[in-house]
Scaffold this active site. Structure first.
Site, short mmCIF file in Angstrom:
data_model
loop_
_atom_site.label_atom_id
_atom_site.label_comp_id
_atom_site.label_asym_id
_atom_site.label_seq_id
_atom_site.Cartn_x
_atom_site.Cartn_y
_atom_site.Cartn_z
CD GLU A 4 -2.00 1.43 2.97
OE1 GLU A 4 -1.24 2.07 3.74
OE2 GLU A 4 -3.04 0.87 3.37
CG ASP A 11 -4.74 -1.67 -0.67
OD1 ASP A 11 -4.11 -2.74 -0.67
OD2 ASP A 11 -4.80 -0.91 0.32
#
Length: 438
Positions: free
Chosen positions: A118, A184
């Site tokens: 991330e 993500d």
């Protein structure tokens, strides 16, 4: 002649001592700006240098209590502070950089933990966007890319393992946390590579476009449910798994990323993912507040928030630290495309938060259940700045957007966390009109 030689030797010793002192000071400061001559390559001229002042769709607003120049300068300042604080050179591999997400154990109790996919994705997004302002942006971006390539998932070797630790002799994947990928981070890494291709071209040391296509195809293969077409939690969640295959995380709903993936790969399956993502948003959001949960699962009656702990906390079915990013992620697609499919959710969200706080950003609290009841009775920048992106969709939010801008830029970087500071810089890049599509 002897005196001259002696003088030259003394001079060389003095210079050597000064160089050693400089190197020691640089190491102690641990800032990313010290790109040495031996590391510096031939870098390309930015084609989309910051600021860009992107033309968003008709009706979109920006703060009007400050000038465009003032907004640009605030973004530059906050980026400089973010970069100095979090962007670090790998102490064991000189041409790699990483985003330190665990300074002072602010993100994990394990002091060996240093970063995640991330964080790497955030770093690649922000350095690609800020090229032109930051003369070393490509150096940092390439170092982040090399760090990603050095820390790959054990399941799909084109995706990044989600967490890394410093064991004292190397930065390695954290085997105790599972050497697998989170959706993500991979999506942001891929989008960052597409930005890099448009920013610097792909004829240099790294073929950014080819690298982007490789990871995009890996995301499709391992992080998209192949019949339900929702974004899964990671490459570890098999479609057939009755618990994890049905899971999805609304903070991963980067709708504009999905459009870019479709364009660069010509893979029509990305249309399925985009349409399904909009469908899930419409089905899932609370019709009174506009709030979305941290996680959701596909049940026989549709997508539902979990009622108990699903993956992380007892708040998995509520608007908490994951979902705090949804006003930024979802609204960005509207700003750039005008797709009205999330307009109802964003409008309801804006109306609710203004009413809940009396239009005072300082009253935004750290999480809510989907009905709007407070979870965390304290202010956290993480929950505030994304509302500025959703506010930008409509002129009825002008005073609210102005207040959000003023509130968020006033918060000191060194008094906030990696997570809140990273979300802030990316959100304010967007609000200031400087986010653009590759």
């Amino acid at each position: 002649m002897k005196n001259k030689v002696k003088w030259l030797l003394c001079f060389a010793l003095i210079v050597g001592s000064l160089q050693a002192m400089f190197i020691q000071t640089a190491a102690a400061n641990d800032t990313p700006n010290e790109v040495t001559e031996s590391e510096a390559g031939v870098f390309a001229t930015p084609q989309r240098p910051f600021p860009q002042h992107t033309s968003y769709v008709a009706g979109v607003i920006k703060p009007n209590n400050v000038t465009q120049t003032q907004m640009d300068n605030e973004v530059k300042r906050l980026y400089n502070e973010w970069r100095t604080r979090y962007l670090k050179k790998n102490p064991y591999v000189s041409n790699q950089y990483f985003v330190h997400y665990n300074l002072n154990q602010e993100s994990d109790d394990n002091p060996q933990v240093v970063t995640t996919s991330e964080a790497n994705g955030y770093g690649m997004l922000v350095t690609a966007i800020m090229a032109g302002h930051d003369p070393n942006a490509q150096q940092y971006f390439d170092g982040l890319y090399r760090f990603y390539k050095a820390h790959l998932s054990s399941i799909n070797s084109n995706l990044m393992a989600w967490q890394q630790i410093d064991n004292g002799s190397a930065i390695i994947n954290n085997a105790a946390a599972g050497v697998t990928a989170a959706t993500d981070g991979d999506m942001d890494i891929a989008y960052g590579l597409l930005l890099a291709d448009k920013q610097w071209g792909s004829s240099g040391a790294i073929n950014y476009k080819a690298a982007a296509i490789q990871i995009i195809n890996a995301i499709m293969a391992s992080q998209v449910h192949q019949t339900a077409w929702h974004l899964k939690l990671g490459d570890w969640a098999q479609d057939s798994d009755p618990q994890w295959g049905k899971g999805t995380r609304p903070s991963d709903y980067m709708l504009n990323h999905l459009r870019a993936f479709r364009t660069v790969t010509s893979d029509s399956r990305w249309d399925n993912v985009l349409n399904q993502t909009y469908f899930i948003i419409d089905q899932l959001y609370n019709k009174s507040t506009g709030l979305l949960p941290d996680f959701a699962t596909k049940e026989s009656s549709g997508y539902k928030p979990p009622q108990t702990t699903y993956l992380e906390t007892i708040y998995d079915g509520k608007y908490y630290y994951n979902a705090s990013r949804t006003p930024w992620r979802i609204a960005t697609d509207y700003l750039l495309t005008g797709d009205i499919r999330a307009k109802a959710q964003l409008t309801k969200l804006n109306q609710w938060i203004k009413s809940k706080t009396g239009s005072n950003p300082a009253q935004i609290q750290a999480g809510y259940d989907l009905s709007g009841n407070v979870i965390g009775t304290y202010y956290d920048l993480t929950f505030v700045t994304p509302f500025a992106v959703s506010a930008a969709i409509d002129s009825s939010n002008q005073a609210w957007l102005n207040a959000l801008w003023t509130n968020t830029v006033s918060k000191q970087t060194n008094q906030n966390t990696y997570f809140s500071n990273s979300i802030r810089i990316l959100s304010l890049i967007t609000v200031s009109g400087n986010w653009w599509r590759p």
